[in-house]
Design a protein around this motif. Structure first.
Motif, PDB file in Angstrom:
ATOM      1  N   ASP A  87       0.800  -1.222   0.000  1.00  0.00           N
ATOM      2  CA  ASP A  87       0.000   0.000   0.000  1.00  0.00           C
ATOM      3  C   ASP A  87       0.837   1.277   0.000  1.00  0.00           C
ATOM      4  OD1 ASP A  87      -2.313  -1.607   0.209  1.00  0.00           O
ATOM      5  OD2 ASP A  87      -2.031  -1.736   2.386  1.00  0.00           O
ATOM      6  N   THR A  88       2.155   1.167   0.049  1.00  0.00           N
ATOM      7  CA  THR A  88       2.992   2.366   0.108  1.00  0.00           C
ATOM      8  C   THR A  88       3.711   2.567  -1.225  1.00  0.00           C
ATOM      9  OG1 THR A  88       4.786   1.078   1.118  1.00  0.00           O
ATOM     10  CG2 THR A  88       3.336   2.293   2.592  1.00  0.00           C
ATOM     11  N   GLU A  89       3.638   3.789  -1.712  1.00  0.00           N
ATOM     12  CA  GLU A  89       4.272   4.111  -2.984  1.00  0.00           C
ATOM     13  C   GLU A  89       5.707   4.573  -2.765  1.00  0.00           C
ATOM     14  OE1 GLU A  89       1.754   6.854  -4.999  1.00  0.00           O
ATOM     15  OE2 GLU A  89       0.143   5.376  -5.277  1.00  0.00           O
ATOM     16  N   ALA A  90       6.427   4.697  -3.859  1.00  0.00           N
ATOM     17  CA  ALA A  90       7.851   5.011  -3.787  1.00  0.00           C
ATOM     18  C   ALA A  90       8.117   6.346  -3.099  1.00  0.00           C
ATOM     19  CB  ALA A  90       8.461   5.015  -5.189  1.00  0.00           C
ATOM     20  N   ASP A  91       7.204   7.312  -3.240  1.00  0.00           N
ATOM     21  CA  ASP A  91       7.428   8.623  -2.637  1.00  0.00           C
ATOM     22  C   ASP A  91       7.582   8.537  -1.117  1.00  0.00           C
ATOM     23  OD1 ASP A  91       7.469   9.944  -5.018  1.00  0.00           O
ATOM     24  OD2 ASP A  91       5.435  10.747  -4.869  1.00  0.00           O
ATOM     25  N   GLN A  92       6.833   7.636  -0.489  1.00  0.00           N
ATOM     26  CA  GLN A  92       6.963   7.484   0.967  1.00  0.00           C
ATOM     27  C   GLN A  92       8.343   6.963   1.331  1.00  0.00           C
ATOM     28  OE1 GLN A  92       3.711   5.801   3.277  1.00  0.00           O
ATOM     29  NE2 GLN A  92       5.181   4.567   4.460  1.00  0.00           N
ATOM     30  N   TRP A  93       8.834   6.007   0.577  1.00  0.00           N
ATOM     31  CA  TRP A  93      10.176   5.475   0.823  1.00  0.00           C
ATOM     32  C   TRP A  93      11.240   6.537   0.573  1.00  0.00           C
ATOM     33  CZ3 TRP A  93      11.409   0.204   2.039  1.00  0.00           C
ATOM     34  CH2 TRP A  93      10.282  -0.599   2.226  1.00  0.00           C
ATOM     35  N   ARG A  94      11.043   7.340  -0.457  1.00  0.00           N
ATOM     36  CA  ARG A  94      12.009   8.411  -0.741  1.00  0.00           C
ATOM     37  C   ARG A  94      12.028   9.430   0.396  1.00  0.00           C
ATOM     38  NH1 ARG A  94       9.661   8.086  -6.195  1.00  0.00           N
ATOM     39  NH2 ARG A  94      11.122   6.930  -7.513  1.00  0.00           N
ATOM     40  N   ARG A  95      10.851   9.813   0.915  1.00  0.00           N
ATOM     41  CA  ARG A  95      10.803  10.768   2.023  1.00  0.00           C
ATOM     42  C   ARG A  95      11.537  10.215   3.236  1.00  0.00           C
ATOM     43  NH1 ARG A  95       5.515  11.573   0.214  1.00  0.00           N
ATOM     44  NH2 ARG A  95       4.665  10.107   1.752  1.00  0.00           N
ATOM     45  N   ALA A  96      11.314   8.947   3.541  1.00  0.00           N
ATOM     46  CA  ALA A  96      11.971   8.339   4.702  1.00  0.00           C
ATOM     47  C   ALA A  96      13.483   8.392   4.557  1.00  0.00           C
ATOM     48  CB  ALA A  96      11.496   6.895   4.888  1.00  0.00           C
ATOM     49  N   TYR A  97      13.977   8.066   3.384  1.00  0.00           N
ATOM     50  CA  TYR A  97      15.431   8.072   3.178  1.00  0.00           C
ATOM     51  C   TYR A  97      15.984   9.495   3.131  1.00  0.00           C
ATOM     52  CZ  TYR A  97      16.330   3.126   2.674  1.00  0.00           C
ATOM     53  OH  TYR A  97      16.502   1.787   2.946  1.00  0.00           O
ATOM     54  N   GLU A  98      15.256  10.431   2.521  1.00  0.00           N
ATOM     55  CA  GLU A  98      15.736  11.810   2.434  1.00  0.00           C
ATOM     56  C   GLU A  98      15.910  12.417   3.830  1.00  0.00           C
ATOM     57  OE1 GLU A  98      16.780  13.914   0.093  1.00  0.00           O
ATOM     58  OE2 GLU A  98      16.663  12.364  -1.443  1.00  0.00           O
ATOM     59  N   VAL A  99      14.920  12.229   4.704  1.00  0.00           N
ATOM     60  CA  VAL A  99      14.975  12.839   6.034  1.00  0.00           C
ATOM     61  C   VAL A  99      15.835  12.028   6.991  1.00  0.00           C
ATOM     62  CG1 VAL A  99      13.613  13.547   8.044  1.00  0.00           C
ATOM     63  CG2 VAL A  99      12.718  13.920   5.740  1.00  0.00           C
ATOM     64  N   ASN A 100      15.641  10.719   7.014  1.00  0.00           N
ATOM     65  CA  ASN A 100      16.271   9.879   8.040  1.00  0.00           C
ATOM     66  C   ASN A 100      17.692   9.465   7.711  1.00  0.00           C
ATOM     67  OD1 ASN A 100      13.807  10.050   9.315  1.00  0.00           O
ATOM     68  ND2 ASN A 100      13.138   7.990   8.774  1.00  0.00           N
ATOM     69  N   VAL A 101      18.070   9.531   6.441  1.00  0.00           N
ATOM     70  CA  VAL A 101      19.410   9.062   6.048  1.00  0.00           C
ATOM     71  C   VAL A 101      20.194  10.145   5.308  1.00  0.00           C
ATOM     72  CG1 VAL A 101      20.728   7.260   4.872  1.00  0.00           C
ATOM     73  CG2 VAL A 101      18.490   6.712   5.851  1.00  0.00           C
ATOM     74  N   VAL A 102      19.662  10.617   4.173  1.00  0.00           N
ATOM     75  CA  VAL A 102      20.435  11.517   3.326  1.00  0.00           C
ATOM     76  C   VAL A 102      20.720  12.838   4.029  1.00  0.00           C
ATOM     77  CG1 VAL A 102      20.515  12.718   1.116  1.00  0.00           C
ATOM     78  CG2 VAL A 102      19.542  10.417   1.244  1.00  0.00           C
TER      79      VAL A 102
END
Length: 224
Positions: A87-102
């Motif tokens: 149920d989760t699209e790629a944008d959610q995964w990108r947001r998680a990585y942008e804030v939490n990692v990158v």
């Protein structure tokens, strides 16, 4: 007096950590909400506010500007969005990585010269989800696993720095309230760690004696 920069300093663990460190450190408080940062700064002995979005192209450089030597860098900013993989699209995964990692990576890179000068200490607030991935927590847990890898690599690549990964269980914050609402549960603040408990652990890591390298700190709420 040592200087410590904190991200996510406007609320939750970041704000609690700023207050816990205020009596013994000069602080740089970084976040996106200027009014909230100023309110935290008012509670601190010596604090400078920097309003910056660390996911933007110039955010890390803005936060690092003018800092020639830095004793401590504490990464408290983070997001958590739940949802099953189907149920989760790629944008959610990108947001998680942008804030939490990158964002963590880029700010650390910007401040490495200053940290090297001081033989400083990097503290990264991770999560229990950095060790265990559960159904519905895919994007968040994946970002926290990646964040743990980042701290492990940084520790090896920068042996003159101390690098501590802090893994709290659930903490009584606004983010936690949103998570419980998404889960459809009833919010009980007493079931969680307080931000002040996590802040105390961060301060203890920063105050470790020079011969000690606290690599990982794991905190869990006690049953009540």
């Amino acid at each position: 007096m040592s200087t410590v920069l904190l991200t996510g300093a406007s609320r939750g663990i970041g704000a609690a950590t700023a207050r816990a460190l205020s009596d013994s450190h000069d602080l740089v408080l970084v976040g996106r909400d200027t009014a909230a940062l100023n309110a935290v700064a008012d509670d601190c002995r010596s604090a400078r506010v920097v309003t910056a979005d660390l996911t933007s192209a110039d955010g890390p450089a803005l936060a690092a500007a003018g800092i020639d030597t830095l004793d401590g860098l504490v990464h408290c900013a983070g997001i958590a969005e739940l949802g099953r993989i189907a149920d989760t699209e790629a944008d959610q995964w990108r947001r998680a990585y942008e804030v939490n990692v990158v964002a963590v990576l880029e700010l650390t890179r910007a401040l490495l010269p200053s940290l090297r000068t001081a033989r400083g200490h990097v503290v990264v607030v991770n999560s229990g989800a950095g060790y265990t991935a559960k159904a519905g927590w895919g994007s968040y847990a994946a970002s926290k696993f990646a964040l743990r890898a980042f701290t492990d690599v940084l520790r090896h690549e920068e042996p003159d720095l101390r690098v501590t990964s802090v893994h709290p269980g659930r903490v009584d914050t606004d983010m936690q309230r949103a998570i419980v609402a998404d889960e459809g549960g009833t919010y009980d603040p007493g079931a969680f760690l307080t931000p002040e408990s996590v802040a105390a652990a961060i301060r203890q890591a920063l105050d470790a004696t020079p011969d000690a390298h606290p690599t990982e700190v794991v905190l869990r709420p006690r049953p009540h």
